[in-house]
Design an enzyme around this catalytic site. Structure first.
Site, short mmCIF file in Angstrom:
data_model
loop_
_atom_site.label_atom_id
_atom_site.label_comp_id
_atom_site.label_asym_id
_atom_site.label_seq_id
_atom_site.Cartn_x
_atom_site.Cartn_y
_atom_site.Cartn_z
N HIS A 166 30.91 37.28 46.35
CA HIS A 166 30.89 38.62 46.96
C HIS A 166 29.48 38.95 47.47
O HIS A 166 28.49 38.40 46.98
CB HIS A 166 31.28 39.69 45.92
N CYS A 172 30.89 44.53 38.66
CA CYS A 172 32.34 44.41 38.80
C CYS A 172 33.13 45.05 37.67
O CYS A 172 34.32 45.30 37.81
CB CYS A 172 32.73 42.95 38.94
C1 CIR Z 1 37.77 36.90 40.94
O1 CIR Z 1 37.52 35.73 41.26
O2 CIR Z 1 38.28 37.69 41.72
C2 CIR Z 1 37.43 37.35 39.53
N1 CIR Z 1 37.66 36.31 38.59
C3 CIR Z 1 36.01 37.80 39.44
C4 CIR Z 1 35.73 39.01 40.29
C5 CIR Z 1 34.36 39.54 40.12
N2 CIR Z 1 34.22 40.68 40.95
C6 CIR Z 1 33.07 41.08 41.47
O3 CIR Z 1 32.03 40.46 41.25
N3 CIR Z 1 33.08 42.16 42.21
#
Ligand code: CIR
Length: 261
Positions: free
Chosen positions: A169, A256
């Site tokens: 991201h 997140c």
């Molecule tokens: C994903 O791959 O979508 C989740 N396992 C991790 C998301 C982390 N989100 C973020 O850094 N905004």
């Protein structure tokens, strides 16, 4: 002086489900759910100690990544906006968040589209500027839909689309320390230089610490990233070192795990 957009009083988080190991990850590592929940508890305690009152939502076993609440919505000037995550298996998190919070919050939504996707992890709010990452998860149609909603809240907002690769991201690549200064992860590959701000680039081995959570004059940061902590101190932020190993294994880190306003 602490920038206003980095001061918070309230927040939302969700307890990680027992199914969290079934979430999306690029890594092949065993997750210790009990340890993850303990780390999550420490994270919430740190936010509470900064004066942020967090509503903690129940775990959602059918959605193994649903504790990464940042990706299903953003909150801009106290106005929550529901998004449309790029990963199909995470789409239902949006409805789940809406259902959990409908008594408390009134959400704005993106215009309906079959193509547009936006993950909150790609949306970096920086005062009168918003950077929206165009990534593997967020596309131009989604970014434009979000920009349209943001402009209804603040017509003077300057919105930049940032094409990149190399990290998951935009906020795995950059965090704002104030309205002029960013911390950067050297693993991000930008198509064009950032249009605003000065970047302090982290050493490659601490690149993942570019995702710190800056709030109320402090910064939640990986305990093992001591160079990052020294940089935060120089930027007049109090580092709060935390162990977040189990979330890192699932490609997540600090921002997140909560929505703050
Ligand atoms: C994903 O791959 O979508 C989740 N396992 C991790 C998301 C982390 N989100 C973020 O850094 N905004």
């Amino acid at each position: 002086m602490q920038s206003n957009f980095l001061n918070f009083k309230s927040g939302i988080a969700r307890t990680p489900p027992c199914s969290m190991a079934q979430g999306i990850t690029t890594q092949n590592i065993t997750i210790d759910v009990d340890l993850a929940r303990e780390q999550h508890h420490q994270y919430l305690t740190a936010l509470n100690e900064l004066g942020i009152s967090i509503s903690l939502l129940e775990p959602e076993e059918s959605l193994p990544d649903s504790h990464f609440v940042e990706d299903a919505a953003i909150i801009y000037k106290e106005q929550p906006i529901l998004l449309r995550p790029g990963a199909l298996e995470r789409r239902n998190e949006v409805e789940c968040l809406r259902n959990s919070l409908k008594a408390q919050l009134k959400f704005l939504e993106l215009e309906k589209s079959d193509e547009g996707t936006v993950d909150g992890g790609d949306v970096l709010l920086m005062g009168e500027h918003v950077l929206i990452g165009i990534s593997y998860r967020t596309n131009l149609v989604g970014a434009e839909a979000l920009a349209a909603v943001l402009r209804t809240i603040n017509p003077h907002l300057t919105i930049h689309f940032i094409e990149f690769s190399g990290v998951l991201h935009l906020k795995s690549g950059f965090v704002a320390l104030n309205d002029k200064l960013l911390l950067g992860n050297p693993h991000i590959k930008l198509k064009r230089p950032l249009p605003i701000g000065e970047v302090i680039w982290l050493p490659a081995e601490e690149g993942y610490a570019a995702n710190t959570l800056v709030a109320n004059g402090a910064a939640l940061v990986f305990a093992e990233c001591t160079t990052t902590q020294a940089i935060l101190k120089q930027a007049k932020l109090k580092p709060i070192p935390l162990d977040m190993s189990e979330f890192r294994k699932m490609d997540g880190s600090f921002t997140c795990l909560s929505l703050l306003w």
